[in-house]
Structures are given as structure tokens and as C-alpha cells.
Design a protein around this motif. Structure first.
Motif, short mmCIF file in Angstrom:
data_model
loop_
_atom_site.label_atom_id
_atom_site.label_comp_id
_atom_site.label_asym_id
_atom_site.label_seq_id
_atom_site.Cartn_x
_atom_site.Cartn_y
_atom_site.Cartn_z
N ARG A 36 0.84 -1.20 0.00
CA ARG A 36 0.00 0.00 0.00
C ARG A 36 0.87 1.25 0.00
O ARG A 36 1.90 1.32 0.67
N GLY A 37 0.41 2.24 -0.76
CA GLY A 37 1.15 3.50 -0.80
C GLY A 37 0.63 4.36 -1.92
O GLY A 37 -0.44 4.13 -2.47
N TRP A 38 1.41 5.38 -2.25
CA TRP A 38 1.02 6.27 -3.34
C TRP A 38 2.27 6.67 -4.10
O TRP A 38 3.16 7.33 -3.55
N ARG A 47 2.37 2.58 -6.77
CA ARG A 47 1.64 2.11 -5.59
C ARG A 47 0.23 2.67 -5.55
O ARG A 47 -0.01 3.82 -5.95
N ASN A 49 -3.61 2.46 -3.03
CA ASN A 49 -4.12 2.21 -1.68
C ASN A 49 -5.63 1.96 -1.75
O ASN A 49 -6.42 2.89 -1.71
N ASN A 70 -6.28 6.65 -1.46
CA ASN A 70 -5.44 7.82 -1.75
C ASN A 70 -6.26 9.03 -2.17
O ASN A 70 -5.67 10.06 -2.55
#
Length: 275
Positions: A36-38, A47, A49, A70
Motif C-alpha cells: 500500500r502507498g502512493w 503504488r 491504496n 489515496n
């Protein structure tokens, strides 16, 4: 879901020795690093989310993603080795119309492609439909007064909640959308900007959810019941004329049509079925 997969037939594509390319197999990795991330960039390092809604551009070259966690709308450039870009939203939850670079979203969960290079976004936490005009580079509010209620009327005054699925019907110049929680199918007429309920309290479709266009007709499935119907509407009543069931599934989450085939995404042991 932290990355995007697309189910396609098996096509073997030779890999370049100098660069990674999107993986092609029964399960095709479209984009996502896995955590998970951006982050934008190459398909294997980008990435997300909690990506939920998807929409394909009219030319088939861009896959738009509602990156709910996100609070942004992302683009997978299918014509550029699946490179990922952010179209609108800065990651922070908010509500703001205007230029793409300044617009804010709050938990976008569903997308719909419209003619003339436009995209409809359903936002769960803002309880409204937003419109992204790619040619103008701007975001506006299409429908919804941002109250979690149920009320028909002019687009800006109508109340929306719990939108599950959206379909554009070219013949009507209208966006149809389901709200299973209220047991309704509603219509946003793009000619007069009016929201109306076209299906409600139907015993065979008490909680309409998944839908698609199949042979130019609206195809609709209930959230809990197995039968999938093609529907036409009876004048001003809230019931629909239904053909014989097109098929049966089990806990249908989404529907899709391709030529003479109708497919269902299901919960359970058989995730994808041809009806």
C-alpha cells in the motif's frame, strides 16, 4: 486490493532483455508494486491504496482507477508500458472543484467513462457524483447535495448514497446508477440534469446492484438473488418490464458484456462465470 490484475486469455509475449514489461498470463499484472502507498511511475513500482472503480477510455488506451484510499484518480497508460500517473487528487481527503491539479476527492469508489473525453466519479464520503472533463482539465460536481439521504430532483439538489454501479445509456443520454441500500435504480438525465428513480420495490430485484449494457439493453442483477435480467421501463412507474432471466449466478458483484457473452464477477468459489 493493493495492485491491479486483469483476467485475460493467455498470450505469450517475449520479454525485452533491457526492460521489464507488464506480465502477461492468465492473470495479467496491470500495475502495482504490491504494498500500500502512493507513487506514480513504472507499472512494477507504482503504488495504490485500495483501488476500487475502473473505467477504460473510449480509445482503449487508458485505464482510469478510483484510488479510494489515496483520495485520487489515477491513470494506467496502457499505450506506454502501463505507466501510472495521477490525474486528479493530492492524496488528502477533501472536496474541491476546479482545475485537475487543485481538485480534491474523498474516497472515490466508482468510475464511468462518458463520451467527449469525460469521466464520472462516485465519491462515497462526499455523497456526490463528480465530473472530470479531460479536454477542459477541470473537475465539477455533476449531481448530489452531499447529504447522505435519498431524494430525487434537480441534479444539484438530489441526495445520493451507497452507489454501487453506474452505466451510461447512449440512447437516453443518461447515467443509470444502483443504490442497493435503498433498493433502487436511479437515472441522471444529462439533457435536463434531473435525477429520478426508475426502479424501486421490485420483488425480483429488491436490492439492484451490478449492471451493464448487454445488446444495447440494461442488464441488472440483485445484490442477493441469483437471476440476472434485461430490463425495460414501464412509463412512469417504478417497476420494470423484465425478459426471462438471462442466467443465474451467486452473489454477483459486477457484470460485463462482450459481443454475445455476459460475464459475472462473483463472490465464492467461482469468481468469474459466463452466464
Amino acid at each position: 486490493m493493493r495492485f491491479l490484475w486483469m483476467l485475460i486469455p493467455l498470450f505469450l509475449t517475449p520479454l525485452s532483455a533491457s526492460a521489464l514489461r507488464p506480465m502477461v498470463h492468465y492473470h495479467d499484472l496491470v500495475a502495482g508494486e504490491g504494498d500500500r502507498g502512493w507513487g506514480d511511475g513504472e507499472f512494477y513500482s507504482a503504488r495504490f491504496n485500495g483501488p476500487q472503480g475502473l473505467a477504460l477510455s473510449g480509445d482503449g488506451l487508458k485505464l482510469y482507477v478510483a484510488d479510494a484510499g489515496n483520495n485520487s484518480i489515477r491513470v494506467v497508460r496502457l499505450d506506454q508500458e502501463n505507466k501510472v500517473e495521477t490525474l486528479a487528487g493530492d492524496g488528502k481527503p477533501g472536496y474541491s472543484d476546479g482545475p485537475l491539479q487543485k481538485a480534491e476527492f474523498n474516497n472515490p469508489t466508482a468510475l464511468l467513462w462518458l463520451p467527449e473525453n469525460r469521466l464520472v466519479v462516485w465519491e462515497s464520503n462526499n455523497a456526490c457524483l463528480r465530473l472530470i472533463d479531460m479536454d477542459k482539465g477541470a473537475v465539477s460536481t455533476l449531481a448530489g447535495n452531499r447529504s447522505l439521504d435519498y431524494k430525487d430532483g434537480k441534479a444539484g439538489e438530489a441526495s445520493l448514497r451507497g452507489v454501487w454501479n453506474m452505466v451510461y445509456q447512449p440512447q437516453d443520454e443518461a447515467v443509470y446508477f444502483t443504490e442497493p441500500m435503498d433498493g433502487v435504480l436511479r437515472k441522471l438525465d444529462l439533457k435536463d440534469n434531473n435525477v429520478s428513480t426508475v426502479l424501486k420495490g421490485d420483488p425480483q430485484l429488491p436490492h439492484p446492484a451490478a449492471m451493464c449494457l448487454f445488446k444495447n439493453k440494461l442488464c441488472l442483477a440483485d445484490q442477493d438473488l441469483p437471476s440476472v435480467y434485461q430490463v425495460d421501463f414501464k412509463g412512469n412507474t417504478h417497476f420494470a418490464e423484465k425478459t426471462a432471466p438471462l442466467g443465474e449466478g451467486q452473489t454477483i458483484l459486477a457484470l460485463a458484456a462482450w459481443k454475445d457473452n455476459l460475464y459475472a464477477l462473483q463472490a465464492g468459489k467461482v469468481p468469474i462465470a459466463r452466464l
